[in-house]
Design an enzyme around this catalytic site. Structure first.
Site, PDB file in Angstrom:
ATOM      1  N   GLY A 195       0.892  -1.065  -0.025  1.00  0.00           N
ATOM      2  CA  GLY A 195      -0.067  -0.051  -0.027  1.00  0.00           C
ATOM      3  C   GLY A 195       0.874   1.152   0.019  1.00  0.00           C
ATOM      4  O   GLY A 195       2.217   1.200   0.483  1.00  0.00           O
ATOM      5  N   ASN A 196       0.398   2.427  -0.405  1.00  0.00           N
ATOM      6  CA  ASN A 196       0.981   3.704  -0.289  1.00  0.00           C
ATOM      7  C   ASN A 196       1.712   3.982   0.615  1.00  0.00           C
ATOM      8  O   ASN A 196       1.442   3.460   1.875  1.00  0.00           O
ATOM      9  CB  ASN A 196      -0.107   4.723  -0.631  1.00  0.00           C
ATOM     10  CG  ASN A 196       0.997   5.853  -1.723  1.00  0.00           C
ATOM     11  OD1 ASN A 196       1.975   5.961  -1.874  1.00  0.00           O
ATOM     12  ND2 ASN A 196      -0.128   6.674  -2.418  1.00  0.00           N
ATOM     13  N   ILE A 197       2.788   4.739   0.736  1.00  0.00           N
ATOM     14  CA  ILE A 197       3.341   5.443   1.875  1.00  0.00           C
ATOM     15  C   ILE A 197       2.252   6.051   2.883  1.00  0.00           C
ATOM     16  O   ILE A 197       1.424   6.478   2.358  1.00  0.00           O
ATOM     17  CB  ILE A 197       4.274   6.523   1.484  1.00  0.00           C
ATOM     18  CG1 ILE A 197       5.351   6.027   0.566  1.00  0.00           C
ATOM     19  CG2 ILE A 197       5.032   6.979   2.851  1.00  0.00           C
ATOM     20  CD1 ILE A 197       6.054   7.258   0.064  1.00  0.00           C
ATOM     21  N   GLY A 199      -0.590   2.797   6.204  1.00  0.00           N
ATOM     22  CA  GLY A 199      -1.035   2.113   7.612  1.00  0.00           C
ATOM     23  C   GLY A 199      -0.567   0.661   7.765  1.00  0.00           C
ATOM     24  O   GLY A 199      -0.876  -0.322   8.509  1.00  0.00           O
ATOM     25  N   LYS A 200       0.549   0.090   6.927  1.00  0.00           N
ATOM     26  CA  LYS A 200       1.139  -1.024   6.616  1.00  0.00           C
ATOM     27  C   LYS A 200       1.644  -1.510   8.357  1.00  0.00           C
ATOM     28  O   LYS A 200       1.382  -2.529   8.677  1.00  0.00           O
ATOM     29  CB  LYS A 200       2.125  -1.269   5.713  1.00  0.00           C
ATOM     30  CG  LYS A 200       1.709  -0.944   4.411  1.00  0.00           C
ATOM     31  CD  LYS A 200       2.573  -0.936   3.277  1.00  0.00           C
ATOM     32  CE  LYS A 200       3.821   0.267   3.384  1.00  0.00           C
ATOM     33  NZ  LYS A 200       3.177   1.374   3.013  1.00  0.00           N
ATOM     34  N   THR A 218       1.040  -0.373  11.241  1.00  0.00           N
ATOM     35  CA  THR A 218       0.355  -0.443  12.480  1.00  0.00           C
ATOM     36  C   THR A 218      -0.604  -1.864  12.281  1.00  0.00           C
ATOM     37  O   THR A 218      -0.448  -2.563  13.144  1.00  0.00           O
ATOM     38  CB  THR A 218      -0.855   0.389  12.283  1.00  0.00           C
ATOM     39  OG1 THR A 218      -0.172   1.778  11.952  1.00  0.00           O
ATOM     40  CG2 THR A 218      -1.729   0.688  13.388  1.00  0.00           C
ATOM     41  N   GLU A 251       6.330  -6.755   5.393  1.00  0.00           N
ATOM     42  CA  GLU A 251       5.987  -5.406   5.041  1.00  0.00           C
ATOM     43  C   GLU A 251       6.662  -5.142   3.687  1.00  0.00           C
ATOM     44  O   GLU A 251       7.781  -5.139   3.694  1.00  0.00           O
ATOM     45  CB  GLU A 251       6.183  -4.240   6.162  1.00  0.00           C
ATOM     46  CG  GLU A 251       5.903  -2.904   5.509  1.00  0.00           C
ATOM     47  CD  GLU A 251       6.013  -1.881   6.771  1.00  0.00           C
ATOM     48  OE1 GLU A 251       6.754  -2.258   7.915  1.00  0.00           O
ATOM     49  OE2 GLU A 251       5.628  -0.729   6.790  1.00  0.00           O
TER      50      GLU A 251
HETATM   51  N1  DCP Z   1      10.538   3.823   0.085  1.00  0.00           N
HETATM   52  C1  DCP Z   1      11.037   4.007  -1.218  1.00  0.00           C
HETATM   53  N2  DCP Z   1      11.164   2.943  -2.011  1.00  0.00           N
HETATM   54  C2  DCP Z   1      10.964   1.873  -1.930  1.00  0.00           C
HETATM   55  C3  DCP Z   1      10.357   1.487  -0.450  1.00  0.00           C
HETATM   56  C4  DCP Z   1      10.193   2.607   0.221  1.00  0.00           C
HETATM   57  O1  DCP Z   1      11.134   5.438  -1.594  1.00  0.00           O
HETATM   58  N3  DCP Z   1      11.262   0.887  -2.670  1.00  0.00           N
HETATM   59  C5  DCP Z   1      10.344   4.857   0.926  1.00  0.00           C
HETATM   60  C6  DCP Z   1       8.832   5.708   1.079  1.00  0.00           C
HETATM   61  C7  DCP Z   1       8.988   6.186   2.430  1.00  0.00           C
HETATM   62  C8  DCP Z   1       9.638   5.228   3.101  1.00  0.00           C
HETATM   63  O2  DCP Z   1      10.510   4.620   2.245  1.00  0.00           O
HETATM   64  O3  DCP Z   1       9.378   7.349   2.585  1.00  0.00           O
HETATM   65  C9  DCP Z   1       9.024   3.940   3.686  1.00  0.00           C
HETATM   66  O4  DCP Z   1       7.692   3.726   3.011  1.00  0.00           O
HETATM   67  P1  DCP Z   1       6.740   2.582   3.043  1.00  0.00           P
HETATM   68  O5  DCP Z   1       5.365   2.983   2.629  1.00  0.00           O
HETATM   69  O6  DCP Z   1       7.540   1.289   2.749  1.00  0.00           O
HETATM   70  O7  DCP Z   1       6.616   2.434   4.744  1.00  0.00           O
HETATM   71  P2  DCP Z   1       5.612   3.158   5.536  1.00  0.00           P
HETATM   72  O8  DCP Z   1       6.149   3.196   6.975  1.00  0.00           O
HETATM   73  O9  DCP Z   1       5.566   4.657   5.162  1.00  0.00           O
HETATM   74  O10 DCP Z   1       4.403   2.533   5.625  1.00  0.00           O
HETATM   75  P3  DCP Z   1       3.093   2.686   6.344  1.00  0.00           P
HETATM   76  O11 DCP Z   1       2.798   4.258   6.721  1.00  0.00           O
HETATM   77  O12 DCP Z   1       2.049   2.292   5.442  1.00  0.00           O
HETATM   78  O13 DCP Z   1       3.185   1.904   7.639  1.00  0.00           O
END
Ligand code: DCP
Length: 218
Positions: free
Chosen positions: A17-19, A22-23, A25, A93
């Site tokens: 799912g997008n940044i 909520g992954k 959590t 994740e």
């Molecule tokens: N990211 C990136 N390229 C990738 C994987 C991640 O640029 N191949 C970056 C995007 C975010 C950070 O790493 O700035 C972490 O992103 P994720 O969406 O993977 O994790 P989050 O913690 O943001 O997810 P969530 O808010 O869903 O828990």
């Protein structure tokens, strides 16, 4: 010495799912289940890679650092694909798949990654994916609007992510949709995708995700 049976690849789910969807959590809730071994995203090795904060470097100067960041992301995620699980279900994740089909694809289409960088990353991905350990059995897609994701990113206020805007999240959202929606509706069979409405509050998102996992196992 461990038996071959113990080393057998477990049913592997990637939560995608997008940044800000909520992954983390959802994963921290699934971690409490004896059915799941949860493998979190290697974000520490992105914010402190032998003293270098590659995530911050990438957001400060994407044209300079995107290739380095995504090479390292593929490598660190590939290591997690090979990590063995004890519980019946291994939950990751993210995966090398979203690195390739969402982030690398998006950075190339927006002319941040040069053609040659994109081709090298694609070759690297193809090499990794030929390893059985990097295959997924299921993707759970936390589908949220870019606006919801932006609100959550602002609320958590990670110092590296202050430059993320709605435009970036919208293009990344499109890449997730192009990759996952055909799979969710069976047009592209493998791996299958289950969609969870991630605009809901975190309790509902967790309970919907957990129900999917329980249905799979029971
Ligand atoms: N990211 C990136 N390229 C990738 C994987 C991640 O640029 N191949 C970056 C995007 C975010 C950070 O790493 O700035 C972490 O992103 P994720 O969406 O993977 O994790 P989050 O913690 O943001 O997810 P969530 O808010 O869903 O828990």
């Amino acid at each position: 010495m461990s038996s071959p049976k113990k080393n057998k690849k477990k049913f592997t789910i990637a939560v995608e799912g997008n940044i800000g969807s909520g992954k983390s959590t959802v994963l921290s809730c699934l971690e409490k289940s004896p059915l799941c071994d949860v493998i979190p995203e290697p974000i520490e090795s992105w914010t402190n890679h032998k003293g270098h904060n590659i995530l911050a470097m990438f957001y400060d100067d994407p044209h300079r650092w995107a290739f380095v960041f995504e090479t390292n992301a593929l490598m660190t995620l590939a290591k997690l694909h090979t990590q063995l699980a004890k519980a019946p279900v291994k939950v990751m994740e993210r995966s090398i798949h979203s690195a390739r089909y969402c982030f690398i694809e998006n950075l190339h289409r927006s002319n941040v990654l040069q053609d040659v960088e994109y081709q090298i990353l694609d070759d690297y991905f193809e090499m990794l994916i030929s390893n059985e350990a990097c295959k997924l059995d299921l993707i759970i897609y936390l589908r949220a609007t870019p606006k919801t994701c932006l609100e959550r990113i602002r609320a958590r206020n990670r110092p590296e992510e202050t430059t993320i805007d709605l435009n970036y999240l919208t293009t990344l959202h499109r890449r997730h949709e192009e990759w996952l929606i055909p799979r969710a509706y069976g047009d592209t069979p493998s791996p299958p995708v289950l969609i969870v409405d991630a605009n809901q509050n975190k309790e509902r998102v967790y309970s919907d995700t957990n129900n999917h996992v329980i249905n799979l196992i029971s």
